[in-house]
Scaffold this motif. Sequence first.
Motif, PDB file in Angstrom:
ATOM      1  N   MET A   1      47.148  33.729  39.322  1.00 32.45           N
ATOM      2  CA  MET A   1      47.242  34.243  37.968  1.00 32.45           C
ATOM      3  C   MET A   1      47.891  35.611  37.980  1.00 32.45           C
ATOM      4  SD  MET A   1      43.775  33.318  35.898  1.00 32.45           S
ATOM      5  CE  MET A   1      44.555  33.919  34.431  1.00 32.45           C
ATOM      6  N   ASP A   2      48.708  35.843  36.982  1.00 33.60           N
ATOM      7  CA  ASP A   2      49.261  37.169  36.742  1.00 33.60           C
ATOM      8  C   ASP A   2      48.494  37.742  35.558  1.00 33.60           C
ATOM      9  OD1 ASP A   2      51.132  36.597  38.697  1.00 33.60           O
ATOM     10  OD2 ASP A   2      52.688  36.041  37.256  1.00 33.60           O
ATOM     11  N   LEU A   3      47.747  38.792  35.789  1.00 30.22           N
ATOM     12  CA  LEU A   3      46.910  39.402  34.759  1.00 30.22           C
ATOM     13  C   LEU A   3      47.574  40.663  34.210  1.00 30.22           C
ATOM     14  CD1 LEU A   3      43.480  39.046  36.581  1.00 30.22           C
ATOM     15  CD2 LEU A   3      44.334  37.662  34.679  1.00 30.22           C
ATOM     16  N   PRO A   4      47.231  41.054  32.987  1.00 25.86           N
ATOM     17  CA  PRO A   4      47.797  42.292  32.442  1.00 25.86           C
ATOM     18  C   PRO A   4      47.225  43.512  33.161  1.00 25.86           C
ATOM     19  CG  PRO A   4      46.079  41.486  30.996  1.00 25.86           C
ATOM     20  CD  PRO A   4      46.263  40.442  32.064  1.00 25.86           C
ATOM     21  N   ALA A   5      47.951  44.584  33.118  1.00 29.78           N
ATOM     22  CA  ALA A   5      47.477  45.833  33.721  1.00 29.78           C
ATOM     23  C   ALA A   5      46.571  46.559  32.741  1.00 29.78           C
ATOM     24  CB  ALA A   5      48.658  46.716  34.097  1.00 29.78           C
ATOM     25  N   LYS A   6      45.495  47.124  33.262  1.00 25.15           N
ATOM     26  CA  LYS A   6      44.628  47.948  32.428  1.00 25.15           C
ATOM     27  C   LYS A   6      45.452  49.096  31.868  1.00 25.15           C
ATOM     28  CE  LYS A   6      40.274  50.457  32.475  1.00 25.15           C
ATOM     29  NZ  LYS A   6      39.126  50.893  33.280  1.00 25.15           N
ATOM     30  N   GLY A   7      45.295  49.354  30.563  1.00 29.64           N
ATOM     31  CA  GLY A   7      46.037  50.415  29.906  1.00 29.64           C
ATOM     32  C   GLY A   7      47.348  49.957  29.284  1.00 29.64           C
ATOM     33  N   SER A   8      47.760  48.723  29.573  1.00 33.30           N
ATOM     34  CA  SER A   8      49.018  48.258  28.994  1.00 33.30           C
ATOM     35  C   SER A   8      48.865  48.018  27.497  1.00 33.30           C
ATOM     36  CB  SER A   8      49.525  47.003  29.705  1.00 33.30           C
ATOM     37  OG  SER A   8      48.593  45.946  29.601  1.00 33.30           O
ATOM     38  N   GLN A   9      49.957  48.186  26.773  1.00 31.79           N
ATOM     39  CA  GLN A   9      50.002  47.991  25.322  1.00 31.79           C
ATOM     40  C   GLN A   9      50.635  46.634  25.045  1.00 31.79           C
ATOM     41  OE1 GLN A   9      48.820  50.090  22.860  1.00 31.79           O
ATOM     42  NE2 GLN A   9      48.004  51.374  24.489  1.00 31.79           N
ATOM     43  N   LEU A  10      49.970  45.855  24.199  1.00 32.10           N
ATOM     44  CA  LEU A  10      50.455  44.522  23.865  1.00 32.10           C
ATOM     45  C   LEU A  10      50.677  44.413  22.368  1.00 32.10           C
ATOM     46  CD1 LEU A  10      47.829  42.487  25.932  1.00 32.10           C
ATOM     47  CD2 LEU A  10      50.204  42.915  26.569  1.00 32.10           C
ATOM     48  N   LYS A  11      51.662  43.601  21.988  1.00 33.22           N
ATOM     49  CA  LYS A  11      51.850  43.229  20.594  1.00 33.22           C
ATOM     50  C   LYS A  11      51.408  41.780  20.454  1.00 33.22           C
ATOM     51  CE  LYS A  11      56.116  44.478  20.780  1.00 33.22           C
ATOM     52  NZ  LYS A  11      57.527  44.533  20.521  1.00 33.22           N
ATOM     53  N   ARG A  12      50.901  41.410  19.287  1.00 28.10           N
ATOM     54  CA  ARG A  12      50.488  40.031  19.047  1.00 28.10           C
ATOM     55  C   ARG A  12      51.647  39.103  19.422  1.00 28.10           C
ATOM     56  NH1 ARG A  12      50.517  36.273  14.602  1.00 28.10           N
ATOM     57  NH2 ARG A  12      48.716  34.915  14.828  1.00 28.10           N
ATOM     58  N   GLY A  13      51.333  38.091  20.245  1.00 28.84           N
ATOM     59  CA  GLY A  13      52.340  37.137  20.680  1.00 28.84           C
ATOM     60  C   GLY A  13      52.946  37.438  22.033  1.00 28.84           C
ATOM     61  N   ASP A  14      52.725  38.642  22.576  1.00 22.86           N
ATOM     62  CA  ASP A  14      53.205  38.958  23.924  1.00 22.86           C
ATOM     63  C   ASP A  14      52.500  38.076  24.946  1.00 22.86           C
ATOM     64  OD1 ASP A  14      54.815  40.998  22.976  1.00 22.86           O
ATOM     65  OD2 ASP A  14      53.545  42.631  23.729  1.00 22.86           O
ATOM     66  N   VAL A  15      53.127  37.892  26.098  1.00 23.87           N
ATOM     67  CA  VAL A  15      52.482  37.164  27.185  1.00 23.87           C
ATOM     68  C   VAL A  15      51.328  38.013  27.705  1.00 23.87           C
ATOM     69  CG1 VAL A  15      52.751  36.211  29.499  1.00 23.87           C
ATOM     70  CG2 VAL A  15      54.567  35.897  27.798  1.00 23.87           C
ATOM     71  N   LEU A  16      50.130  37.454  27.639  1.00 15.70           N
ATOM     72  CA  LEU A  16      48.927  38.146  28.098  1.00 15.70           C
ATOM     73  C   LEU A  16      48.737  37.939  29.591  1.00 15.70           C
ATOM     74  CD1 LEU A  16      46.302  39.690  27.402  1.00 15.70           C
ATOM     75  CD2 LEU A  16      45.248  37.460  27.018  1.00 15.70           C
ATOM     76  N   CYS A  17      48.855  36.684  30.025  1.00 19.78           N
ATOM     77  CA  CYS A  17      48.725  36.368  31.446  1.00 19.78           C
ATOM     78  C   CYS A  17      49.510  35.097  31.736  1.00 19.78           C
ATOM     79  CB  CYS A  17      47.259  36.226  31.846  1.00 19.78           C
ATOM     80  SG  CYS A  17      46.406  34.845  31.087  1.00 19.78           S
ATOM     81  N   VAL A  18      49.726  34.842  33.016  1.00 19.71           N
ATOM     82  CA  VAL A  18      50.447  33.653  33.451  1.00 19.71           C
ATOM     83  C   VAL A  18      49.565  32.922  34.449  1.00 19.71           C
ATOM     84  CG1 VAL A  18      52.514  32.761  34.593  1.00 19.71           C
ATOM     85  CG2 VAL A  18      52.681  34.781  33.125  1.00 19.71           C
ATOM     86  N   VAL A  19      49.377  31.628  34.206  1.00 18.61           N
ATOM     87  CA  VAL A  19      48.606  30.773  35.107  1.00 18.61           C
ATOM     88  C   VAL A  19      49.604  29.895  35.848  1.00 18.61           C
ATOM     89  CG1 VAL A  19      46.798  29.032  35.264  1.00 18.61           C
ATOM     90  CG2 VAL A  19      46.684  30.783  33.481  1.00 18.61           C
ATOM     91  N   ILE A  28      50.129  32.443  28.642  1.00 16.57           N
ATOM     92  CA  ILE A  28      49.115  32.559  27.604  1.00 16.57           C
ATOM     93  C   ILE A  28      49.437  33.813  26.801  1.00 16.57           C
ATOM     94  CG2 ILE A  28      46.660  32.845  27.123  1.00 16.57           C
ATOM     95  CD1 ILE A  28      46.159  31.302  29.771  1.00 16.57           C
ATOM     96  N   ARG A  29      49.582  33.634  25.503  1.00 20.19           N
ATOM     97  CA  ARG A  29      49.981  34.742  24.631  1.00 20.19           C
ATOM     98  C   ARG A  29      48.763  35.387  23.985  1.00 20.19           C
ATOM     99  NH1 ARG A  29      55.251  35.053  24.715  1.00 20.19           N
ATOM    100  NH2 ARG A  29      56.417  33.211  25.301  1.00 20.19           N
ATOM    101  N   THR A  30      48.857  36.674  23.720  1.00 15.24           N
ATOM    102  CA  THR A  30      47.743  37.410  23.140  1.00 15.24           C
ATOM    103  C   THR A  30      47.667  37.179  21.627  1.00 15.24           C
ATOM    104  OG1 THR A  30      46.707  39.578  22.878  1.00 15.24           O
ATOM    105  CG2 THR A  30      49.104  39.542  22.950  1.00 15.24           C
TER     106      THR A  30
END
Length: 105
Positions: A1-19, A28-30
Amino acid sequence: MDLPAKGSQLKRGDVLCVVRRGDELARIRTPIGGEVTQVNGSLQSEPSLLVQSPYDRGWVCVVKPTDLAADLRGLRIGNPVVAWYQDEVTRLRLETADSPGGQLR
């Protein structure tokens, strides 16, 4: 899994993580935008927790929303999401049964 970095800024619809499974991957989108305040590092060593315990030990991250009211308007909530979820599980089972990876578990 590719997880987001703590502190990263996301916009709705951005890729949150990759399985990943072999050569296959799912992005998987946020559902909301904001700052990632916590990340579940356990998923790196036990990615199966995402399926086995999605609401307990398989959570991905905590996002502090920047505009929750606006993001909530775009979410499926209540009975419509139950029907959508059931349709998606059925669709994914059919797709994975025909693919080299086998059945969804």
